[in-house]
Write a protein that holds these residues in place. Structure first.
Motif, mmCIF file in Angstrom:
data_model
loop_
_atom_site.group_PDB
_atom_site.id
_atom_site.type_symbol
_atom_site.label_atom_id
_atom_site.label_comp_id
_atom_site.label_asym_id
_atom_site.label_seq_id
_atom_site.Cartn_x
_atom_site.Cartn_y
_atom_site.Cartn_z
ATOM 1 N N ASN A 249 0.824 -1.212 0.000
ATOM 2 C CA ASN A 249 0.000 0.000 0.000
ATOM 3 C C ASN A 249 0.858 1.263 0.000
ATOM 4 O O ASN A 249 0.455 2.298 -0.529
ATOM 5 C CB ASN A 249 -0.917 -0.022 1.218
ATOM 6 C CG ASN A 249 -2.020 1.005 1.116
ATOM 7 O OD1 ASN A 249 -2.805 0.972 0.180
ATOM 8 N ND2 ASN A 249 -2.071 1.927 2.069
ATOM 9 N N ARG A 250 2.039 1.158 0.593
ATOM 10 C CA ARG A 250 2.931 2.318 0.631
ATOM 11 C C ARG A 250 3.561 2.564 -0.740
ATOM 12 O O ARG A 250 3.760 3.705 -1.162
ATOM 13 C CB ARG A 250 4.020 2.070 1.676
ATOM 14 C CG ARG A 250 4.882 3.306 1.961
ATOM 15 C CD ARG A 250 6.030 2.929 2.873
ATOM 16 N NE ARG A 250 5.560 2.299 4.088
ATOM 17 C CZ ARG A 250 6.325 1.567 4.894
ATOM 18 N NH1 ARG A 250 7.597 1.354 4.570
ATOM 19 N NH2 ARG A 250 5.836 1.039 5.995
ATOM 20 N N LYS A 254 -2.084 5.236 -4.413
ATOM 21 C CA LYS A 254 -3.091 5.348 -3.347
ATOM 22 C C LYS A 254 -4.489 5.436 -3.964
ATOM 23 O O LYS A 254 -4.808 6.375 -4.680
ATOM 24 C CB LYS A 254 -2.834 6.605 -2.499
ATOM 25 C CG LYS A 254 -1.418 6.708 -1.934
ATOM 26 C CD LYS A 254 -1.175 5.634 -0.901
ATOM 27 C CE LYS A 254 0.181 5.799 -0.248
ATOM 28 N NZ LYS A 254 1.317 5.621 -1.180
ATOM 29 N N THR A 255 -5.307 4.383 -3.663
ATOM 30 C CA THR A 255 -6.697 4.371 -4.121
ATOM 31 C C THR A 255 -7.597 3.984 -2.951
ATOM 32 O O THR A 255 -7.144 3.421 -1.946
ATOM 33 C CB THR A 255 -6.890 3.361 -5.270
ATOM 34 O OG1 THR A 255 -6.514 2.065 -4.810
ATOM 35 C CG2 THR A 255 -6.052 3.732 -6.487
ATOM 36 N N LYS A 256 -8.884 4.294 -3.108
ATOM 37 C CA LYS A 256 -9.842 3.949 -2.048
ATOM 38 C C LYS A 256 -9.980 2.433 -1.890
ATOM 39 O O LYS A 256 -10.156 1.920 -0.787
ATOM 40 C CB LYS A 256 -11.207 4.565 -2.364
ATOM 41 C CG LYS A 256 -11.241 6.072 -2.207
ATOM 42 C CD LYS A 256 -12.652 6.596 -2.436
ATOM 43 C CE LYS A 256 -12.708 8.106 -2.235
ATOM 44 N NZ LYS A 256 -14.083 8.632 -2.453
ATOM 45 N N LYS A 257 -9.898 1.723 -2.997
ATOM 46 C CA LYS A 257 -10.028 0.268 -2.943
ATOM 47 C C LYS A 257 -8.899 -0.351 -2.128
ATOM 48 O O LYS A 257 -9.126 -1.233 -1.285
ATOM 49 C CB LYS A 257 -10.011 -0.281 -4.367
ATOM 50 C CG LYS A 257 -10.233 -1.784 -4.443
ATOM 51 C CD LYS A 257 -10.228 -2.258 -5.877
ATOM 52 C CE LYS A 257 -10.415 -3.771 -5.945
ATOM 53 N NZ LYS A 257 -10.378 -4.257 -7.347
ATOM 54 N N ARG A 258 -7.659 0.118 -2.365
ATOM 55 C CA ARG A 258 -6.519 -0.431 -1.610
ATOM 56 C C ARG A 258 -6.607 -0.061 -0.135
ATOM 57 O O ARG A 258 -6.209 -0.826 0.741
ATOM 58 C CB ARG A 258 -5.212 0.074 -2.212
ATOM 59 C CG ARG A 258 -4.887 -0.551 -3.566
ATOM 60 C CD ARG A 258 -3.411 -0.436 -3.898
ATOM 61 N NE ARG A 258 -3.115 -1.111 -5.140
ATOM 62 C CZ ARG A 258 -2.924 -0.502 -6.307
ATOM 63 N NH1 ARG A 258 -3.022 0.816 -6.384
ATOM 64 N NH2 ARG A 258 -2.641 -1.193 -7.395
ATOM 65 N N GLN A 259 -7.117 1.133 0.158
ATOM 66 C CA GLN A 259 -7.289 1.523 1.564
ATOM 67 C C GLN A 259 -8.293 0.610 2.267
ATOM 68 O O GLN A 259 -8.088 0.193 3.414
ATOM 69 C CB GLN A 259 -7.758 2.983 1.639
ATOM 70 C CG GLN A 259 -6.713 4.003 1.197
ATOM 71 C CD GLN A 259 -5.537 4.078 2.153
ATOM 72 O OE1 GLN A 259 -5.655 3.741 3.324
ATOM 73 N NE2 GLN A 259 -4.387 4.499 1.636
ATOM 74 N N LYS A 260 -9.389 0.277 1.574
ATOM 75 C CA LYS A 260 -10.379 -0.638 2.163
ATOM 76 C C LYS A 260 -9.794 -2.024 2.364
ATOM 77 O O LYS A 260 -10.036 -2.678 3.379
ATOM 78 C CB LYS A 260 -11.609 -0.717 1.254
ATOM 79 C CG LYS A 260 -12.487 0.513 1.301
ATOM 80 C CD LYS A 260 -13.711 0.333 0.408
ATOM 81 C CE LYS A 260 -14.603 1.559 0.444
ATOM 82 N NZ LYS A 260 -15.784 1.418 -0.451
ATOM 83 N N LEU A 262 -6.665 -2.802 2.898
ATOM 84 C CA LEU A 262 -5.744 -2.754 4.033
ATOM 85 C C LEU A 262 -6.496 -2.738 5.362
ATOM 86 O O LEU A 262 -6.100 -3.405 6.333
ATOM 87 C CB LEU A 262 -4.849 -1.518 3.911
ATOM 88 C CG LEU A 262 -3.781 -1.347 5.001
ATOM 89 C CD1 LEU A 262 -2.811 -2.518 4.971
ATOM 90 C CD2 LEU A 262 -3.042 -0.036 4.826
ATOM 91 N N ALA A 263 -7.605 -1.995 5.402
ATOM 92 C CA ALA A 263 -8.410 -1.963 6.629
ATOM 93 C C ALA A 263 -8.995 -3.343 6.943
ATOM 94 O O ALA A 263 -9.012 -3.773 8.106
ATOM 95 C CB ALA A 263 -9.516 -0.925 6.491
#
Length: 747
Positions: A249-250, A254-260, A262-263
């Motif tokens: 992810n780093r 940076k996308t919203k899909k990758r943030q979700k 990772l969460a």
């Protein structure tokens, strides 16, 4: 107000939507549809076996909007219930399904009592409609689960249970089978996991005349072994890699899909950690909750002998009876001669029969009752006329039985079986050695002296086994380890009136009670103490010099080192005082005619008594922590290992005998090519490079043309390969002529 060109009566979904938004405005249209429903219902009652689609649609429509007109629809649920009760078997299949779905909708809106609906559905289980029965079973389980979600409704549960118990005795086999399935499923979901449910299944289900109900009840008590884990529950294999996910992810965009994503991975990791750290919960199996296990075992054995069922059903009976005998320590002596009849190598599923014989063994059964089973196994399995696998299985079964009832084995039979420890096949040899290991730990006197091994501390402390004898401990076994863990030496001096003073010794770990009545021991200790002071004077000077050097570097460590030195000196004094007193005791004993070995044994017995008294006092005056129990367990393990050769310790006895313990054969299995290649590659690890070694000192420099030729394609080297072929005399003449002409032209 009269609506002209009103199309709502013909469009029920649209009317349903409008009524849910504004019930008061469309009450007239609803009453029109309700009156139409009543007229259709009267017509349908004349011929209930015929499908009526318009009535079906109206029933579902009224059930959907029933919460909007509660007063007008007071009698609507009861009409459907009465129709299903009186004509459940004669109704059309589609109409019956739609009426049940409408009642479920009304139940979800709390317009019909749960008890009335569930009683109706239990009665509908008699219907010859498989899809309806499966649908009703699913709804009954879900509804009861939802009713007990927040808190258990004991009154409703007891009423439903009583009704279901009557259903178990129903003459209809389908209804009885479905009822037992519902009860078992509710028990597994921890909703009806009380003793009442278990005992009804035990007393009614296991002795039902319907074979399917009886088999389902027996399977319920067998269940699954607690040691077996579901492969889907393995968290270690499916555990997400949080570190790599954070790194990806780093680095990535940076996308919203990758943030979700990772969460979600973080949530999964925290869930896995909570699961690992959670306290393990133990639920008693159904076998533990039976009120009268002795009566149930006897009745099941009578049923087994009287009925003529399939062999698989007989095996289920034997399994349940053996588990009841083993868990509750029951006496059913007629079970053992019955199971002996099946102990033949050619018997179908004979390993399971051997498992049942081991499960039915426990320490309270007299050895004379189980000994015929051991002799039968030895005669039928452990003979050289059988294959090695059969011999190994027989020895494993003998070990499993003897681990639960040690006194069943006779000395002559054991020594005969032990002779297979030198058998040519490894499977038989390992099975015989496991039997030797078992009796080394428990009753080494039955073995030959050469097979007993070195005596461990645990064996020395163990009393000889006797039938029915129980060991009652007056302290926590292994609590002596807490005495050894003491780090300080405390001397408690009391008044002259007190007769005792306690001394803690660091290295020896024993608290020694020195009584003033024994004047000889005190005088010896004083003389030894003065000698130790004279001998250790030089050591103190050296220690002082070292401490002076360290004082120049750090002034804070001075007090700590001095206190440690004083403690070490006190420990040395006490140790040497003990040694001198023991030496004087030995000299006195030898002068009185006693040998040194007798004196040393007496001293050891005195020390063990003192240690036991001190451990008993600790157990009575102190609350043990988890760390204390860890030290105690380590001390108990050390007792089993000390003075012994390397060998695996026997595992703790479990309630159930695993089939793998009997079928476990030490045999080299055939491997496929992939597994062999994996073994080869694993053997090549941490080894120098094999094969052709080039002469280069630096592996990064280029290779010679000769080395490169070996990797070239043959088409590239074909011309040169031809030139290497041996030429004839004429070919040599021609090539020489060409060479000379070429040189002449060049001039």
């Amino acid at each position: 107000m009269v609506r002209h060109n009103n199309q709502l009566p013909d469009n029920l979904p649209q009317l349903q939507n409008l009524i849910k938004r504004d019930p008061a405005s469309y009450k007239e249209e609803f009453m029109q549809q309700y009156n139409h429903y009543l007229s259709l219902l009267e017509v349908f009652r004349l011929n209930p076996g015929q499908e009526n689609k318009s009535l079906d649609e109206l029933v579902m429509f009224i059930a959907q909007v029933a919460q909007c007109y509660v007063e007008e629809l007071v009698t609507f649920p009861q009409q459907l219930v009465d129709l299903l009760k009186t004509q459940s078997t004669t109704l059309d299949q589609n109409m019956r399904n739609s009426f049940c779905r409408a009642l479920i909708l009304l139940r979800n809106k709390n317009l019909i009592p749960a008890l009335d609906l569930l009683e109706l559905f239990f009665q509908l289980l008699r219907c010859p409609d498989k899809s309806l029965r499966a649908f009703l079973e699913n709804h009954i389980i879900t509804d009861i689960k939802n009713m007990n979600a927040k808190h258990k409704d004991m009154k409703l549960n007891s009423t439903l249970q009583n009704f279901m118990y009557t259903m178990l005795k129903d003459s209809n086999p389908k209804a009885a089978k479905m009822s037992i399935d519902i009860m078992i499923e509710l028990y597994k979901k921890n909703i009806w996991n009380d003793t009442k449910t278990v005992n009804v299944i035990a007393n009614v289900g296991c002795f039902s005349k319907i074979t399917k109900v009886m088999v389902a009840s027996l399977k319920f008590f067998l269940g699954t072994d607690p040691d077996e884990k579901d492969p889907n529950d393995s968290d270690s294999d499916n555990e997400p890699d949080l570190k790599s996910a954070i790194l990806a992810n780093r680095v990535n965009k940076k996308t919203k899909k990758r943030q979700k994503q990772l969460a979600n991975i973080k949530k999964q990791v925290t869930k896995v950690k909570k699961k690992k750290t959670a306290v393990a919960s133990f639920n008693f199996s159904a076998v533990h909750l039976i009120h009268n296990p002795q009566g149930m075992a006897e009745n099941l054995f009578k049923q087994l002998q009287s009925q003529n069922e399939r062999f698989e059903v007989k095996l289920m009976h034997l399994d349940v009876i053996s588990r009841l005998i083993g868990i509750h320590d029951l006496f059913l002596f007629s079970f053992y001669p019955y199971i002996t009849r099946f102990l033949q190598p050619h018997q179908r599923q004979v390993t399971r029969v051997l498992q049942f014989a081991a499960q039915a063994s426990h320490e309270l059964v007299p050895g004379e009752v189980i000994e015929p089973i051991l002799k039968t196994i030895a005669n039928n399995f452990i003979t050289e006329r059988n294959s090695t696998d059969v011999m190994a299985i027989g020895l494993n079964a003998v070990r499993a039985i003897c681990s639960r009832c040690m006194l069943a084995m006779g000395e002559d039979l054991l020594r005969d079986l032990v002779l297979y420890k030198a058998y040519k096949e490894k499977s038989v040899m390992m099975a015989a050695r496991s039997l030797i290991t078992l009796y080394r730990e428990q009753i080494p006197a039955l073995l030959h002296k050469k097979d007993r091994g070195r005596t461990t501390e645990a064996q020395a402390e163990m009393a000889p086994k006797q039938y029915g004898a129980s060991v009652a401990h007056d302290n926590v076994p292994g609590a002596e380890a807490l005495l050894k863990s003491a780090k300080s030496v405390s001397v408690k001096e009391e008044d002259d009136s007190d007769s005792d003073s306690w001394v803690d010794v660091n290295e020896s770990g024993d608290e020694i009670n020195i009584s003033d009545s024994d004047s000889e021991e005190e005088s010896d200790n004083e003389e030894a103490g003065s000698d130790v002071e004279d001998e250790d004077g030089d050591d103190e000077e050296v220690d002082d010099e070292e401490s002076d050097v360290e004082d120049e570097e750090d002034d804070e460590d001075e007090s700590e080192q001095e206190s440690e030195e004083e403690e070490e000196i006190q420990v040395d004094k006490s140790e040497q005082a003990e040694k001198s007193s023991q030496n004087k005791k030995k000299s006195k004993a030898t002068s009185n005619g006693k040998s040194v070995e007798d004196v040393s044994n007496a001293d050891k017995s005195v020390k063990t008594l003192q240690a036991k008294e001190a451990a008993q006092e600790i157990a009575l005056t102190r609350i043990f922590t988890d760390d204390d129990f860890k030290r105690i367990d380590a001390e108990n393990i050390k007792k089993h290992v000390s003075n012994a050769r390397k060998r695996p310790l026997e595992s703790e006895q479990t309630e159930y005998v695993k089939l793998d313990d009997i079928e476990m054969i030490y045999k080299k299995r055939r491997t496929d090519k992939a597994s062999r290649l994996e073994t080869v590659m694993r053997g090549r690890e941490d080894r120098e490079k094999y094969g052709y070694r080039d002469k280069r000192k630096n592996i990064h420099c280029s290779k010679t043309n000769t080395e490169k030729k070996k990797k070239k394609n043959f088409g590239m080297m074909r011309v040169k390969a031809r030139s290497k072929v041996k030429k004839s005399f004429k070919e040599k003449q021609q090539s020489m002529r060409k060479h000379l002409l070429k040189q002449k032209k060049m001039k």
